[in-house]
Design an enzyme around this catalytic site. Structure first.
Site, PDB file in Angstrom:
ATOM      1  N   SER A 322      29.605  58.865   7.438  1.00 25.13           N
ATOM      2  CA  SER A 322      29.490  57.676   8.296  1.00 25.13           C
ATOM      3  C   SER A 322      28.793  56.547   7.539  1.00 25.13           C
ATOM      4  O   SER A 322      29.201  55.387   7.609  1.00 25.13           O
ATOM      5  CB  SER A 322      28.714  58.030   9.568  1.00 25.13           C
ATOM      6  OG  SER A 322      28.496  56.873  10.341  1.00 25.13           O
ATOM      7  N   TRP A 325      31.187  55.194   4.969  1.00 25.38           N
ATOM      8  CA  TRP A 325      32.259  54.409   5.603  1.00 25.38           C
ATOM      9  C   TRP A 325      31.859  52.935   5.693  1.00 25.38           C
ATOM     10  O   TRP A 325      32.696  52.041   5.580  1.00 25.38           O
ATOM     11  CB  TRP A 325      32.532  54.960   7.002  1.00 25.38           C
ATOM     12  CG  TRP A 325      33.568  54.203   7.769  1.00 25.38           C
ATOM     13  CD1 TRP A 325      34.916  54.406   7.784  1.00 25.38           C
ATOM     14  CD2 TRP A 325      33.338  53.087   8.650  1.00 25.38           C
ATOM     15  NE1 TRP A 325      35.532  53.507   8.616  1.00 25.38           N
ATOM     16  CE2 TRP A 325      34.593  52.683   9.159  1.00 25.38           C
ATOM     17  CE3 TRP A 325      32.191  52.407   9.059  1.00 25.38           C
ATOM     18  CZ2 TRP A 325      34.734  51.626  10.061  1.00 25.38           C
ATOM     19  CZ3 TRP A 325      32.322  51.345   9.948  1.00 25.38           C
ATOM     20  CH2 TRP A 325      33.581  50.965  10.431  1.00 25.38           C
ATOM     21  N   HIS A 326      30.545  52.707   5.883  1.00 22.66           N
ATOM     22  CA  HIS A 326      30.098  51.329   6.074  1.00 22.66           C
ATOM     23  C   HIS A 326      30.178  50.484   4.803  1.00 22.66           C
ATOM     24  O   HIS A 326      30.293  49.259   4.882  1.00 22.66           O
ATOM     25  CB  HIS A 326      28.665  51.303   6.613  1.00 22.66           C
ATOM     26  CG  HIS A 326      28.586  51.623   8.073  1.00 22.66           C
ATOM     27  ND1 HIS A 326      28.577  52.909   8.551  1.00 22.66           N
ATOM     28  CD2 HIS A 326      28.535  50.830   9.165  1.00 22.66           C
ATOM     29  CE1 HIS A 326      28.520  52.889   9.869  1.00 22.66           C
ATOM     30  NE2 HIS A 326      28.505  51.649  10.275  1.00 22.66           N
ATOM     31  N   GLY A 327      30.080  51.123   3.654  1.00 25.10           N
ATOM     32  CA  GLY A 327      30.187  50.322   2.454  1.00 25.10           C
ATOM     33  C   GLY A 327      29.903  51.102   1.202  1.00 25.10           C
ATOM     34  O   GLY A 327      29.338  52.203   1.243  1.00 25.10           O
ATOM     35  N   PHE A 478      32.908  45.547   6.515  1.00 25.51           N
ATOM     36  CA  PHE A 478      33.135  46.982   6.431  1.00 25.51           C
ATOM     37  C   PHE A 478      34.606  47.302   6.639  1.00 25.51           C
ATOM     38  O   PHE A 478      35.003  48.416   6.617  1.00 25.51           O
ATOM     39  CB  PHE A 478      32.293  47.735   7.457  1.00 25.51           C
ATOM     40  CG  PHE A 478      30.806  47.414   7.320  1.00 25.51           C
ATOM     41  CD1 PHE A 478      30.235  47.294   6.063  1.00 25.51           C
ATOM     42  CD2 PHE A 478      30.032  47.215   8.433  1.00 25.51           C
ATOM     43  CE1 PHE A 478      28.887  46.993   5.927  1.00 25.51           C
ATOM     44  CE2 PHE A 478      28.678  46.916   8.305  1.00 25.51           C
ATOM     45  CZ  PHE A 478      28.110  46.800   7.055  1.00 25.51           C
TER      46      PHE A 478
END
Length: 478
Positions: A322, A325-327, A478
């Site tokens: 997770s 996934w954001h960056g 993102f």
């Protein structure tokens, strides 16, 4: 095209009029209009990446049909992995290539070797993380036999590209959104008014709270050595409100806009800062992403079944993925790891599903125990947000260290006290509305008409008063 822009204020009424007054008698025409409007909306950002969106849509539409038509599991798997591989390949190339390339060069440098990494200079296609996950859930659901493939390319394309959710979610599921796209829709005045009210609240969150917090946050995080410990803490707290109001404000506007067109999107936030523990926080923050990871990663890994070590492993995988996934930055991975550590005691002592109902339901005030839980959870969340906001892990560590090493007490120069008043007002309204879908989602009968309209005008005044240069939503990156 930003939701908080003049161009969107012109775009939305035009599409609305065409949708309900020109194409309202023909469902196919309505869906074609939504698709054209969605592609135009996306192209306004950068038309060159429109081909990527259309290619991704075609890929998942075609592989979905081939998975359903395959005669044996071997061919089904082949088409499934083709879709997953190509989708994640694009995502990895645009979002993570430079990160892996530079990280590899740094890792081998520690072993005494020098590698000059080849990096690419390309901007991240906006919304790629969101529409990629739309497509992945669609083909996986077909493979698992949960849904049948959609035969209409237009309707499937609207599911992927519907403009309110295209660039920052919520991450929809085919089981929820596709049936609404395929069904004849009728104008519902009450639903449209509710949508406008949610749009208004989303704009208030974005323009009055998030954007105003950003000025102070940017100054302190950008020059932290010059600020006191108290100012560090204030800036970290303001960032917590900035990112919440920025992202949940976007989601509110998206849900409100979709409701104007007779479509309900998945709820994405449920007052997360009133959570009494970190498990409750993650049930209320970015709900569509959390549930996506739960259904397509956590449960396939074994979920909460098996021994304690397996549960701990799966929990860390979910939070680390997770974060990633954001960056493409170690800061997001550390942010995910911190949240996993926060979650760990609740998992080990089987307390992660203690707080399922909204806090103080049916009451005006929480108990002392509930209040303490909210404060501790918020403090832990703010600490993790420092890593999320910092440019690097080193910067985040320096920022936290400076809280104790710099002179601690000092008047927070540059802090807008009007913003503090609006922040108190915002928290009060969110608390009073916490039992509804969003803060203003209460039935009209709760307050007299005069009170309601005075309140709406006050929100409009606040938006007008603080309106300035358009600021992009944080989650666009993102």
């Amino acid at each position: 095209m930003l939701f908080n822009s003049i161009s969107f204020a012109l775009f939305l009424p035009i599409v609305f009029v065409l949708y309900w007054f020109i194409t309202n008698r023909n469902l196919k025409a309505q869906n074609i209009l939504l698709l054209i409007a969605s592609y135009f909306f996306y192209a306004c950002w950068d038309y060159r990446f429109l081909f990527l969106l259309i290619f991704s849509t075609l890929l998942d539409y075609y592989t979905g049909l081939k998975i359903a038509a395959a005669q044996d599991d071997k061919h089904k798997k082949a088409w499934l992995w083709t879709s997953i591989g190509v989708n994640l390949g694009f995502l990895g190339f645009f979002k993570y290539y430079n990160f892996f390339s530079v990280s590899f060069a740094e890792a081998v440098a520690h072993l005494g070797f020098r590698v000059d990494p080849w990096t690419i200079k390309v901007i991240l296609p906006i919304g790629i993380s969101f529409y990629t996950f739309h497509g992945l859930s669609y083909v996986i659901d077909i493979y698992k036999g949960r849904i049948r493939p959609e035969k209409s390319f237009i309707e499937y394309s609207v599911f992927v590209s519907f403009f309110p959710l295209l660039v920052a979610g919520p991450i929809e599921r085919a089981t929820h959104l596709l049936p609404q796209i395929k069904k004849k829709r009728f104008f519902d005045y009450a639903k449209a008014i509710d949508g406008l009210r949610q749009i208004l609240w989303g704009l208030f969150k974005k323009i009055v709270i998030a954007d105003q917090c950003s000025y102070y946050v940017n100054v302190v995080f950008g020059h932290s050595a010059h600020f006191s410990g108290v100012e560090h803490i204030i800036a970290a707290i303001l960032f917590a409100f900035q990112i919440y109001c920025d992202f949940s404000g976007y989601s509110d506007i998206a849900l409100g806009v979709a409701r104007l067109f007779g479509i309900e999107l998945l709820r994405n936030f449920a007052f997360p800062y009133f959570s009494r523990d970190i498990a409750e926080f993650w049930r209320r923050w970015h709900i569509s992403l959390s549930s996506w990871f739960k259904d397509y990663l956590y449960i396939p890994l074994g979920g909460s079944k098996g021994g304690m070590w397996m549960k701990i492993r799966n929990t860390f995988i979910i939070f680390l993925v997770s974060g990633f996934w954001h960056g493409a930055n170690w800061t997001f991975i550390v942010w995910g790891a911190l949240n996993a550590f926060y979650f760990l005691p609740l998992l080990i002592f089987n307390k992660n599903r203690t707080n399922l109902e909204i806090v103080a339901k049916g009451k005006l005030f929480p108990t002392g125990r509930e209040c303490a839980g909210i404060v501790v959870t918020f403090a832990l969340t703010v600490l993790a947000w420092i890593f999320f906001r910092a440019a690097s892990v080193g910067d985040a560590v320096t920022y936290i260290t400076e809280i104790f090493l710099n002179p601690f007490l000092a008047y927070p120069t540059g802090l807008n006290m009007v913003l503090v008043l609006f922040l108190c007002f915002f928290i009060t309204i969110e608390w009073l509305g916490r039992e509804y879908q969003y803060a203003l989602g209460y039935p009209n009968i709760v307050f007299p008409k005069f009170v309601r309209w005075s309140f709406y005008y006050a929100l409009v005044f606040g938006i007008w008063y603080f309106a300035g240069p358009e600021q992009q939503f944080i989650y666009f990156q993102f």
